[in-house]
Design a protein around this motif. Structure first.
Motif, short mmCIF file in Angstrom:
data_model
loop_
_atom_site.label_atom_id
_atom_site.label_comp_id
_atom_site.label_asym_id
_atom_site.label_seq_id
_atom_site.Cartn_x
_atom_site.Cartn_y
_atom_site.Cartn_z
N ARG A 257 41.32 38.22 54.94
CA ARG A 257 42.45 39.04 54.51
C ARG A 257 43.45 38.13 53.82
N ARG A 258 43.86 38.51 52.62
CA ARG A 258 44.77 37.67 51.86
C ARG A 258 46.02 38.45 51.47
N SER A 259 47.14 37.75 51.44
CA SER A 259 48.40 38.30 50.96
C SER A 259 49.05 37.24 50.10
N TYR A 260 49.13 37.50 48.78
CA TYR A 260 49.59 36.49 47.84
C TYR A 260 50.98 36.76 47.27
N SER A 261 51.68 37.75 47.81
CA SER A 261 53.05 38.03 47.38
C SER A 261 53.19 38.14 45.86
N GLY A 262 52.23 38.82 45.24
CA GLY A 262 52.32 39.07 43.82
C GLY A 262 51.72 38.01 42.92
N ARG A 263 51.13 36.95 43.50
CA ARG A 263 50.52 35.92 42.66
C ARG A 263 49.18 36.40 42.11
N PRO A 264 48.80 35.98 40.91
CA PRO A 264 47.50 36.36 40.35
C PRO A 264 46.35 35.71 41.12
N PHE A 265 45.31 36.48 41.37
CA PHE A 265 44.12 36.00 42.08
C PHE A 265 42.89 36.27 41.22
N TYR A 266 41.93 35.34 41.24
CA TYR A 266 40.68 35.57 40.51
C TYR A 266 39.50 35.09 41.33
N ALA A 267 38.33 35.64 41.04
CA ALA A 267 37.09 35.22 41.70
C ALA A 267 35.92 35.46 40.76
N ALA A 268 34.97 34.54 40.77
CA ALA A 268 33.73 34.70 40.01
C ALA A 268 32.58 34.44 40.97
N VAL A 269 31.67 35.41 41.10
CA VAL A 269 30.55 35.29 42.03
C VAL A 269 29.41 34.54 41.33
N LEU A 270 29.04 33.39 41.89
CA LEU A 270 27.98 32.56 41.31
C LEU A 270 26.61 32.96 41.85
N GLU A 271 26.55 33.32 43.14
CA GLU A 271 25.29 33.75 43.77
C GLU A 271 25.62 34.77 44.85
N GLY A 272 24.66 35.68 45.11
CA GLY A 272 24.82 36.64 46.19
C GLY A 272 25.78 37.76 45.85
N GLY A 273 26.49 38.25 46.88
CA GLY A 273 27.41 39.35 46.68
C GLY A 273 28.42 39.45 47.80
N CYS A 274 29.45 40.26 47.60
CA CYS A 274 30.48 40.47 48.62
C CYS A 274 31.23 41.75 48.29
N ARG A 275 32.15 42.11 49.15
CA ARG A 275 32.99 43.29 48.94
C ARG A 275 34.44 42.87 48.72
N LEU A 276 35.13 43.63 47.88
CA LEU A 276 36.55 43.42 47.66
C LEU A 276 37.26 44.75 47.90
N ALA A 277 38.25 44.73 48.78
CA ALA A 277 39.03 45.93 49.08
C ALA A 277 40.49 45.64 48.81
N ILE A 278 41.03 46.20 47.72
CA ILE A 278 42.44 46.06 47.38
C ILE A 278 43.18 47.24 47.99
N ASP A 279 44.25 46.97 48.71
CA ASP A 279 45.01 48.06 49.33
C ASP A 279 45.39 49.11 48.30
N LEU B 258 32.99 33.89 31.42
CA LEU B 258 34.10 33.69 32.35
C LEU B 258 33.72 32.73 33.47
N THR B 259 32.49 32.85 33.96
CA THR B 259 32.03 31.94 35.02
C THR B 259 32.03 30.50 34.51
N THR B 260 31.57 30.30 33.28
CA THR B 260 31.59 28.95 32.70
C THR B 260 33.01 28.43 32.58
N LEU B 261 33.92 29.28 32.11
CA LEU B 261 35.32 28.87 31.96
C LEU B 261 35.94 28.52 33.30
N LEU B 262 35.65 29.33 34.33
CA LEU B 262 36.21 29.05 35.65
C LEU B 262 35.61 27.79 36.27
N GLY B 263 34.36 27.50 35.92
CA GLY B 263 33.77 26.23 36.35
C GLY B 263 34.56 25.06 35.77
#
Length: 300
Positions: free
Chosen positions: A31-53, A142-147
């Motif tokens: 569970r994350r709370s970033y107080s309005g900061r930008p967040f990013y993620a790039a999935v390299l392998e596998g999978g996950c769930r994202l739930a934004i309030d 995008l994955t290359t750029l984030l790398g």
């Protein structure tokens, strides 16, 4: 001249205070709370769930990229999350590398995650023009750029901050233009997806000094005044002159923060006939006179 999207991202002035590689195994949740900061993620392998309030949950798969321009509260978890309250915090297993869930089991996800910061004094306004979140599938570029972002974050090389800022600008532009279209939420991206409205938006961004009126912007778009006004308001989320004022004030704040030019020139560059007229408009919009604003920003 840069297009409106490039100008907005450039004014945001992004930096990358945190980037890390995360792997997860078994059931896990964060569970994350970033107080309005930008967040990013790039999935390299596998999978996950994202739930934004307040939003429907998203399944992220290999090659997916997600950006939340103003993250407040959200949860990432394995595809089969653990019972509520049973999740363990991330464990550092190396410099900039973290493990979620089972420390020994085979990973079910590997991803690059991080948050960035916007140095712009008008970040809230600019972010309000962007979607609440961006989800891009099969985002190899995008994955290359984030790398590269992750690698540069870890390195201590000359020019690191400049390189990171430029890389993040490219990441943001790539992500945002990948989701631009008629189905985008109201805001700048949806406006730019409409050829007629895009012409008016480019006019405002390229020539902020022009004496724009709704009628003049409608002519730029090749539409009647009433059709243009309603189409712009529905697509962008604000009325045309309200958008123009906000854009001019964003430019003015940037110029005042840098302190490179005098008040009369700032007024001229953002479309006002005199410093006094500009000062009144700026104080009404921002809540304090431009001279005071400039002193406060330059004292930081």
């Amino acid at each position: 001249m840069p297009d409106p999207l490039t100008q907005v991202v450039g004014l945001l002035r992004p930096s990358a205070p945190l980037s890390k590689l995360v792997t997860g195994s078994g059931p896990w949740a964060v569970r994350r709370s970033y107080s309005g900061r930008p967040f990013y993620a790039a999935v390299l392998e596998g999978g996950c769930r994202l739930a934004i309030d307040g939003e429907a949950g998203i399944v992220l798969r290999e090659g997916d990229f997600v950006l939340i321009p103003a993250a407040h509260a959200f949860t990432t978890s394995s595809l089969h999350p653990p019972p509520r309250g049973a999740a363990l915090p991330p464990v550092a297993v190396g410099p900039g590398v973290f493990r979620l869930g089972d420390a020994e089991g085979p990973p079910n996800v590997r991803m690059l995650v991080g948050h960035c910061a916007f140095a712009s004094s008008d970040a809230d306004l600019l972010v309000s023009l962007l979607p609440r979140y961006v989800h891009v599938r099969g985002a190899a570029r995008l994955t290359t750029l984030l790398g590269l972002v992750n690698e540069e974050t870890r390195a201590d090389r000359p020019g690191r901050d400049v390189v990171l800022a430029r890389l993040l600008e490219v990441v943001l532009i790539e992500a945002l233009r990948a989701t631009a279209g008629p189905a985008a939420p109201s805001g700048l991206l949806r406006g730019l997806a409409d050829d007629r409205l895009a012409a008016a938006l480019r006019g405002m961004h390229d020539r902020p000094t022009e004496s724009w009126t709704v009628a003049a912007l409608a002519r730029e778009a090749g539409l009647s005044r009433s059709t243009f006004f309603e189409r712009f308001r529905r697509a962008v989320g604000v009325a045309p002159m309200e958008y123009l004022l906000a854009w001019r004030m964003a430019l003015a704040k940037d110029l005042l923060s840098r302190g490179a030019v005098g008040m009369a020139e700032v007024a001229e560059r953002v479309g006002y006939s005199s410093a006094s007229t500009f000062s009144v408009a700026f104080a009404r919009h921002v809540g304090r006179p431009p001279i005071r604003y400039a002193r406060e920003r330059q004292a930081r």
